[in-house]
Enzyme design. Structure first.
Site, PDB file in Angstrom:
ATOM      1  N   GLY A   1       0.752  -1.252   0.000  1.00  0.00           N
ATOM      2  CA  GLY A   1       0.000   0.000   0.000  1.00  0.00           C
ATOM      3  C   GLY A   1       0.775   1.290   0.000  1.00  0.00           C
ATOM      4  O   GLY A   1       0.198   2.356  -0.248  1.00  0.00           O
TER       5      GLY A   1
ATOM      6  N   GLU B   1       3.913  -6.797   2.015  1.00  0.00           N
ATOM      7  CA  GLU B   1       3.831  -7.168   0.592  1.00  0.00           C
ATOM      8  C   GLU B   1       3.606  -5.985  -0.338  1.00  0.00           C
ATOM      9  O   GLU B   1       2.528  -5.800  -0.877  1.00  0.00           O
ATOM     10  CB  GLU B   1       2.768  -8.249   0.369  1.00  0.00           C
ATOM     11  CG  GLU B   1       1.457  -7.980   1.033  1.00  0.00           C
ATOM     12  CD  GLU B   1       0.464  -9.136   0.940  1.00  0.00           C
ATOM     13  OE1 GLU B   1       0.876 -10.304   0.836  1.00  0.00           O
ATOM     14  OE2 GLU B   1      -0.726  -8.850   0.987  1.00  0.00           O
ATOM     15  N   PRO B   2       4.650  -5.205  -0.567  1.00  0.00           N
ATOM     16  CA  PRO B   2       4.528  -4.053  -1.448  1.00  0.00           C
ATOM     17  C   PRO B   2       4.519  -4.444  -2.927  1.00  0.00           C
ATOM     18  O   PRO B   2       5.192  -5.388  -3.334  1.00  0.00           O
ATOM     19  CB  PRO B   2       5.784  -3.245  -1.142  1.00  0.00           C
ATOM     20  CG  PRO B   2       6.776  -4.239  -0.645  1.00  0.00           C
ATOM     21  CD  PRO B   2       5.998  -5.347   0.002  1.00  0.00           C
TER      22      PRO B   2
ATOM     23  N   ARG C   1      -5.166   3.480 -16.251  1.00  0.00           N
ATOM     24  CA  ARG C   1      -5.258   4.104 -14.927  1.00  0.00           C
ATOM     25  C   ARG C   1      -5.845   5.519 -14.941  1.00  0.00           C
ATOM     26  O   ARG C   1      -6.619   5.865 -14.048  1.00  0.00           O
ATOM     27  CB  ARG C   1      -3.905   4.072 -14.202  1.00  0.00           C
ATOM     28  CG  ARG C   1      -3.399   2.627 -13.969  1.00  0.00           C
ATOM     29  CD  ARG C   1      -2.235   2.543 -13.004  1.00  0.00           C
ATOM     30  NE  ARG C   1      -2.637   2.851 -11.649  1.00  0.00           N
ATOM     31  CZ  ARG C   1      -2.477   4.010 -11.058  1.00  0.00           C
ATOM     32  NH1 ARG C   1      -1.860   4.987 -11.685  1.00  0.00           N
ATOM     33  NH2 ARG C   1      -2.905   4.204  -9.833  1.00  0.00           N
TER      34      ARG C   1
ATOM     35  N   TYR D   1      -8.922   5.539 -12.517  1.00  0.00           N
ATOM     36  CA  TYR D   1      -8.685   6.134 -11.193  1.00  0.00           C
ATOM     37  C   TYR D   1      -8.356   7.624 -11.259  1.00  0.00           C
ATOM     38  O   TYR D   1      -7.845   8.179 -10.285  1.00  0.00           O
ATOM     39  CB  TYR D   1      -7.506   5.441 -10.484  1.00  0.00           C
ATOM     40  CG  TYR D   1      -7.466   3.944 -10.589  1.00  0.00           C
ATOM     41  CD1 TYR D   1      -8.466   3.162 -10.017  1.00  0.00           C
ATOM     42  CD2 TYR D   1      -6.417   3.305 -11.244  1.00  0.00           C
ATOM     43  CE1 TYR D   1      -8.413   1.784 -10.106  1.00  0.00           C
ATOM     44  CE2 TYR D   1      -6.356   1.927 -11.336  1.00  0.00           C
ATOM     45  CZ  TYR D   1      -7.368   1.163 -10.762  1.00  0.00           C
ATOM     46  OH  TYR D   1      -7.306  -0.191 -10.860  1.00  0.00           O
TER      47      TYR D   1
ATOM     48  N   CYS E   1     -10.659   4.394 -30.245  1.00  0.00           N
ATOM     49  CA  CYS E   1     -11.852   4.977 -30.842  1.00  0.00           C
ATOM     50  C   CYS E   1     -12.797   5.502 -29.788  1.00  0.00           C
ATOM     51  O   CYS E   1     -13.928   5.023 -29.651  1.00  0.00           O
ATOM     52  CB  CYS E   1     -12.531   3.960 -31.728  1.00  0.00           C
ATOM     53  SG  CYS E   1     -11.694   3.872 -33.288  1.00  0.00           S
ATOM     54  N   GLU E   2     -12.302   6.375 -28.968  1.00  0.00           N
ATOM     55  CA  GLU E   2     -13.113   7.089 -27.988  1.00  0.00           C
ATOM     56  C   GLU E   2     -12.215   8.179 -27.422  1.00  0.00           C
ATOM     57  O   GLU E   2     -11.039   8.242 -27.748  1.00  0.00           O
ATOM     58  CB  GLU E   2     -13.614   6.164 -26.885  1.00  0.00           C
ATOM     59  CG  GLU E   2     -12.536   5.499 -26.065  1.00  0.00           C
ATOM     60  CD  GLU E   2     -13.160   4.632 -24.978  1.00  0.00           C
ATOM     61  OE1 GLU E   2     -13.468   5.197 -23.929  1.00  0.00           O
ATOM     62  OE2 GLU E   2     -13.342   3.427 -25.186  1.00  0.00           O
TER      63      GLU E   2
HETATM   64  N1  LLP Z   1      -1.421  -7.181  -1.043  1.00  0.00           N
HETATM   65  C1  LLP Z   1      -2.706  -7.287  -1.395  1.00  0.00           C
HETATM   66  C2  LLP Z   1      -3.535  -8.306  -0.773  1.00  0.00           C
HETATM   67  C3  LLP Z   1      -3.243  -6.433  -2.350  1.00  0.00           C
HETATM   68  O1  LLP Z   1      -4.513  -6.532  -2.691  1.00  0.00           O
HETATM   69  C4  LLP Z   1      -2.398  -5.467  -2.957  1.00  0.00           C
HETATM   70  C5  LLP Z   1      -2.925  -4.576  -3.982  1.00  0.00           C
HETATM   71  C6  LLP Z   1      -1.054  -5.410  -2.573  1.00  0.00           C
HETATM   72  C7  LLP Z   1      -0.606  -6.271  -1.594  1.00  0.00           C
HETATM   73  C8  LLP Z   1      -0.087  -4.450  -3.178  1.00  0.00           C
HETATM   74  O2  LLP Z   1      -0.456  -3.132  -2.951  1.00  0.00           O
HETATM   75  P1  LLP Z   1       0.511  -1.935  -3.400  1.00  0.00           P
HETATM   76  O3  LLP Z   1       1.752  -1.981  -2.562  1.00  0.00           O
HETATM   77  O4  LLP Z   1       0.818  -2.135  -4.842  1.00  0.00           O
HETATM   78  O5  LLP Z   1      -0.290  -0.727  -3.156  1.00  0.00           O
HETATM   79  N2  LLP Z   1      -4.879  -1.423  -9.997  1.00  0.00           N
HETATM   80  C9  LLP Z   1      -4.757  -0.454  -8.936  1.00  0.00           C
HETATM   81  C10 LLP Z   1      -4.110  -1.004  -7.709  1.00  0.00           C
HETATM   82  C11 LLP Z   1      -4.849  -2.149  -7.094  1.00  0.00           C
HETATM   83  C12 LLP Z   1      -4.143  -2.702  -5.879  1.00  0.00           C
HETATM   84  C13 LLP Z   1      -4.766  -3.958  -5.444  1.00  0.00           C
HETATM   85  N3  LLP Z   1      -4.129  -4.614  -4.353  1.00  0.00           N
HETATM   86  C14 LLP Z   1      -3.980   0.745  -9.462  1.00  0.00           C
HETATM   87  O6  LLP Z   1      -3.598   0.752 -10.620  1.00  0.00           O
HETATM   88  O7  LLP Z   1      -3.783   1.708  -8.734  1.00  0.00           O
END
Ligand code: LLP
Length: 470
Positions: free
Chosen positions: A282, A324-325, A364, A368, A395-396
């Site tokens: 996160g 878990e990054p 993205r 988002y 095409c948009e």
């Molecule tokens: N662990 C779990 C259980 C997760 O669901 C995620 C991300 C992570 C770790 C890694 O999170 P991070 O460190 O990358 O923030 N597609 C979206 C992001 C979705 C993240 C989903 N889970 C985007 O493009 O921003």
């Protein structure tokens, strides 16, 4: 590695003629450009952006555009920074790369070499990791609706953990692990009831979420009891993940505290002392100049500080801490290169600059409202002071970067989009039957293909022509 044939692997060596303007400087603001130069990004004496010692103009010529460029050194530095920051503050830590951010077989090797574990979120990600020879005992399988086939694949591979998300999965595991001699290690995913300050689509830790057993209603508690009675699994600990692209540490502070309290409650009421705690990923990254995410050190200080003090308060032994990054390991290591094509000026209103990719290689902005810094990679020595709207070629109205500050654009210019290493290639699609771009790994003056560009034949590979229509 099995899989990709050697003819598909391409290596490019480019003379290192660059002037190292910013060598050894981890982060340098370039005040003429809307960008920060990271350790391996430089402007060479031709005025081109160089990454990992390779001129991006040469990359575009050799591999075509759009092109995802992954900076190996930038990733390796982050991986080491994470390990050092956490291990210097807490006795037992595993850092697990969330493969959903960026995964392909070649990259699994880098993850393995850096001593990280790997999270996979689907059968496809698990298959990729196993094909790359990633050690199964360092893999965790995630997902809020794992199929029986995915669970069986993980069990057969003997993955390190299955992260159980719900009661349905506990029921499935009860059935499919029946008679198993060695119980499968699992973690239980908990929704700690924290509302993170991030885009609603990437928030996961609040009460109103599809993920995990919630704490407030007592579901987490019931899950711990139920899981303890399934002989084919061994509950090693708890897991949580509150959200993504978090630019402060408040949510992590709160969730780690709640998780420590749950560990204490499990010990008091069930006599169960868990040996592992996974607090998810996160940590946000710098997409825009003004973003100031916490450093990995600050992040580690908060997480380990809160955890240790709560565990001490409860008189608990320190469990192994898993972190878990995804984004913060690979996000800033990635750059996307596009070629600029048509330019449409609407006097007094706007200039549309179209590139040769779009929604399909970076969804993205549309999903988002994500923003990025962009630069003209072949004219980095010119001031970037013109505001334009960069669009894709779908095409948009696929506006990619609404208020980009670049130098006066010309058709044929090379546009570089910074910080696209996470959730760009991973989320790419074939919309409009676009071929997904290649991914190239750069380091120390060399460039190696990680994923080749799809061909038109790839696009029709799975099409089936029913005999009665042929
Ligand atoms: N662990 C779990 C259980 C997760 O669901 C995620 C991300 C992570 C770790 C890694 O999170 P991070 O460190 O990358 O923030 N597609 C979206 C992001 C979705 C993240 C989903 N889970 C985007 O493009 O921003």
């Amino acid at each position: 590695m099995r899989g990709a044939g050697s003819s598909e692997r391409k290596t490019l060596r480019i003379a290192r003629h660059a002037v190292r303007l910013h060598r050894d400087t981890p982060l340098t603001w370039n005040h003429r450009l809307p960008m920060h130069l990271l350790g391996t990004q430089h402007i060479n004496d031709a005025g081109h952006l160089e990454i990992g010692g390779v001129d991006t103009v040469a990359l575009a010529r050799e591999f075509g555009t759009p092109l995802y460029v992954m900076d190996e050194e930038a990733f390796r530095r982050k991986a080491r920074e994470y390990l050092r920051a956490f291990r210097s503050r807490y006795p037992d830590v595993q850092i697990s790369f969330a493969g959903k951010a960026f995964l392909c077989t070649g990259f699994c090797k880098l993850v393995e070499q850096e001593g990280l574990c790997l999270d996979v979120a689907s059968g496809g990600e698990l298959h990729t990791a196993l094909l790359a020879g990633f050690p199964a005992e360092r893999i965790s399988l995630h997902g809020n609706n794992k199929s029986v086939a995915e669970l069986e694949m993980a069990l057969e591979a003997r993955v390190g953990h299955i992260v159980v998300d719900n009661f349905y999965e506990l029921d499935l595991l009860l059935e499919i692990t029946r008679g198993r001699v060695q119980p499968q290690p699992v973690l239980l995913r908990v929704a700690p009831g924290i509302d993170p300050h991030t885009h609603r689509r990437i928030s996961t830790g609040q009460v109103d979420t599809k993920f995990g057993f919630d704490v407030g209603s007592g579901a987490a508690w019931a899950a711990i009891r139920k899981a303890a009675e399934i002989p084919g699994i061994a509950v090693k600990g708890l897991h949580c993940h509150v959200g993504s692209q978090l630019l402060d540490t408040e949510c992590h502070e709160a969730s780690v505290g709640i998780m420590a309290d749950l560990l204490a409650q499990a010990k008091q009421e069930l006599g169960m002392e868990f040996s592992e705690l996974n607090v998810g990923g996160g940590l946000g990254i710098r997409y825009l100049r003004h973003h100031e995410p916490p450093t990995i050190d600050e992040f580690a200080e908060t997480v380990t500080g809160v955890l240790k003090s709560r565990l001490d308060d409860h008189g608990l032994r320190y469990p192994t801490l898993l972190q878990e990054p995804g984004r913060s390991l690979v996000g800033e290591a990635g750059t996307t290169l596009y070629s600029i094509g048509s330019i449409k000026e609407i006097p007094g209103l706007r200039t549309y600059v179209s590139v040769d990719g779009g929604l399909s290689d970076n969804p993205r902005p549309a999903l988002y409202e994500a923003r990025y810094e962009v630069v003209v990679a072949n004219r980095m020595d010119e001031p970037h002071d013109r505001v334009v709207t960069i669009s894709g070629k779908h095409c948009e109205t696929d506006v990619l970067f609404p208020d980009a500050m670049i130098t006066d654009p010309r058709p044929g210019d090379l546009l570089a989009v910074l910080s696209t290493g996470a959730y760009n290639y991973a989320m790419a699609s074939n919309y409009n039957r676009f071929r997904r771009p290649a991914v190239v790994l750069v380091n120390d003056g060399r460039a190696d293909l990680l994923v080749r560009r799809e061909t038109y034949d790839d696009l029709v590979r799975s099409d089936v022509m029913p005999a009665r229509l042929a």
